[in-house]
Write a protein that holds these residues in place. Structure first.
Motif, PDB file in Angstrom:
ATOM      1  N   LYS A 249      -1.397   6.145  -5.656  1.00 47.09           N
ATOM      2  CA  LYS A 249      -2.009   7.124  -6.561  1.00 47.09           C
ATOM      3  C   LYS A 249      -2.991   6.488  -7.526  1.00 47.09           C
ATOM      4  N   ASN A 250      -2.873   5.181  -7.771  1.00 42.72           N
ATOM      5  CA  ASN A 250      -3.765   4.486  -8.685  1.00 42.72           C
ATOM      6  C   ASN A 250      -5.084   4.183  -7.977  1.00 42.72           C
ATOM      7  N   LEU A 251      -6.204   4.441  -8.655  1.00 39.84           N
ATOM      8  CA  LEU A 251      -7.506   4.266  -8.025  1.00 39.84           C
ATOM      9  C   LEU A 251      -7.822   2.804  -7.716  1.00 39.84           C
ATOM     10  N   VAL A 252      -7.403   1.891  -8.579  1.00 41.79           N
ATOM     11  CA  VAL A 252      -7.650   0.470  -8.323  1.00 41.79           C
ATOM     12  C   VAL A 252      -6.850   0.016  -7.103  1.00 41.79           C
ATOM     13  N   MET A 253      -5.632   0.500  -6.954  1.00 43.58           N
ATOM     14  CA  MET A 253      -4.830   0.156  -5.779  1.00 43.58           C
ATOM     15  C   MET A 253      -5.442   0.725  -4.510  1.00 43.58           C
ATOM     16  N   LYS A 254      -6.064   1.893  -4.602  1.00 46.08           N
ATOM     17  CA  LYS A 254      -6.760   2.456  -3.444  1.00 46.08           C
ATOM     18  C   LYS A 254      -7.942   1.579  -3.038  1.00 46.08           C
ATOM     19  N   ILE A 255      -8.659   1.053  -4.015  1.00 51.34           N
ATOM     20  CA  ILE A 255      -9.800   0.179  -3.717  1.00 51.34           C
ATOM     21  C   ILE A 255      -9.318  -1.120  -3.080  1.00 51.34           C
ATOM     22  N   ILE A 256      -8.237  -1.687  -3.590  1.00 49.22           N
ATOM     23  CA  ILE A 256      -7.687  -2.910  -3.007  1.00 49.22           C
ATOM     24  C   ILE A 256      -7.178  -2.647  -1.591  1.00 49.22           C
ATOM     25  N   SER A 257      -6.575  -1.493  -1.377  1.00 47.22           N
ATOM     26  CA  SER A 257      -6.100  -1.142  -0.040  1.00 47.22           C
ATOM     27  C   SER A 257      -7.259  -0.990   0.932  1.00 47.22           C
ATOM     28  N   MET A 258      -8.365  -0.437   0.462  1.00 50.49           N
ATOM     29  CA  MET A 258      -9.534  -0.324   1.327  1.00 50.49           C
ATOM     30  C   MET A 258     -10.082  -1.701   1.691  1.00 50.49           C
ATOM     31  N   ASP A 259     -10.033  -2.629   0.737  1.00 49.76           N
ATOM     32  CA  ASP A 259     -10.490  -3.989   1.006  1.00 49.76           C
ATOM     33  C   ASP A 259      -9.570  -4.683   2.008  1.00 49.76           C
ATOM     34  N   VAL A 260      -8.260  -4.452   1.912  1.00 48.14           N
ATOM     35  CA  VAL A 260      -7.315  -5.029   2.872  1.00 48.14           C
ATOM     36  C   VAL A 260      -7.574  -4.468   4.267  1.00 48.14           C
TER      37      VAL A 260
ATOM     38  N   LEU B   9     -15.645   0.154  -8.075  1.00 43.04           N
ATOM     39  CA  LEU B   9     -15.061  -0.322  -9.328  1.00 43.04           C
ATOM     40  C   LEU B   9     -15.869   0.136 -10.533  1.00 43.04           C
ATOM     41  N   VAL B  10     -17.184   0.224 -10.393  1.00 45.32           N
ATOM     42  CA  VAL B  10     -18.005   0.769 -11.485  1.00 45.32           C
ATOM     43  C   VAL B  10     -17.671   2.245 -11.709  1.00 45.32           C
ATOM     44  N   GLY B  11     -17.474   2.978 -10.614  1.00 46.49           N
ATOM     45  CA  GLY B  11     -17.066   4.380 -10.750  1.00 46.49           C
ATOM     46  C   GLY B  11     -15.717   4.522 -11.436  1.00 46.49           C
ATOM     47  N   VAL B  12     -14.786   3.645 -11.130  1.00 47.18           N
ATOM     48  CA  VAL B  12     -13.473   3.672 -11.779  1.00 47.18           C
ATOM     49  C   VAL B  12     -13.609   3.330 -13.258  1.00 47.18           C
ATOM     50  N   MET B  13     -14.493   2.389 -13.594  1.00 51.69           N
ATOM     51  CA  MET B  13     -14.709   2.069 -15.008  1.00 51.69           C
ATOM     52  C   MET B  13     -15.252   3.270 -15.762  1.00 51.69           C
ATOM     53  N   LYS B  14     -16.162   4.034 -15.141  1.00 48.81           N
ATOM     54  CA  LYS B  14     -16.680   5.241 -15.797  1.00 48.81           C
ATOM     55  C   LYS B  14     -15.594   6.294 -15.955  1.00 48.81           C
TER      56      LYS B  14
END
Length: 112
Positions: free
Chosen positions: A21-32, A88-93
């Protein structure tokens, strides 16, 4: 056996995108998942008995490997890195406007 580990890496990334559910974890999962796909492509493209495409006196009419897959993989790595940076820039915004990065809370705060 190696193919099974690479496929497991892709599946871990895929299920991370779906279940986290966390957006940063989704980004890391996409990288994996992207890393697993690139590893699978390298695994399939590598064959035994092929020489590097550098002409030398030791290898006369040998089987040379194709350098195009390496260029494609390097391009995929660069594009994946740029997409990850953009997300990650989108998540920062989003983090400026919302106190949390959980998708459920962001949807509740932005629903009219």
């Amino acid at each position: 056996m190696l193919e099974a580990f690479v496929f497991a890496t892709v599946l871990c990334g895929f299920f991370g995108i779906i279940l986290k559910k966390n957006l940063v974890m989704k980004i890391i999962s996409m990288d994996v998942m992207s890393t697993g796909v690139i590893a699978y492509y390298v695994l399939i493209a590598s064959r035994e008995g092929l020489f590097t495409p550098i002409v030398s006196s030791s290898v006369k009419n040998g089987a040379y490997s194709d350098p195009v897959p390496q260029a494609i993989i390097l391009t995929a790595i660069v594009i994946g890195f740029s997409i990850q940076a953009l997300m990650l820039v989108g998540v920062m915004k989003l983090a400026r406007d919302n106190p949390t990065l959980e998708t459920n809370e962001i949807e509740k705060n932005n629903t009219p």
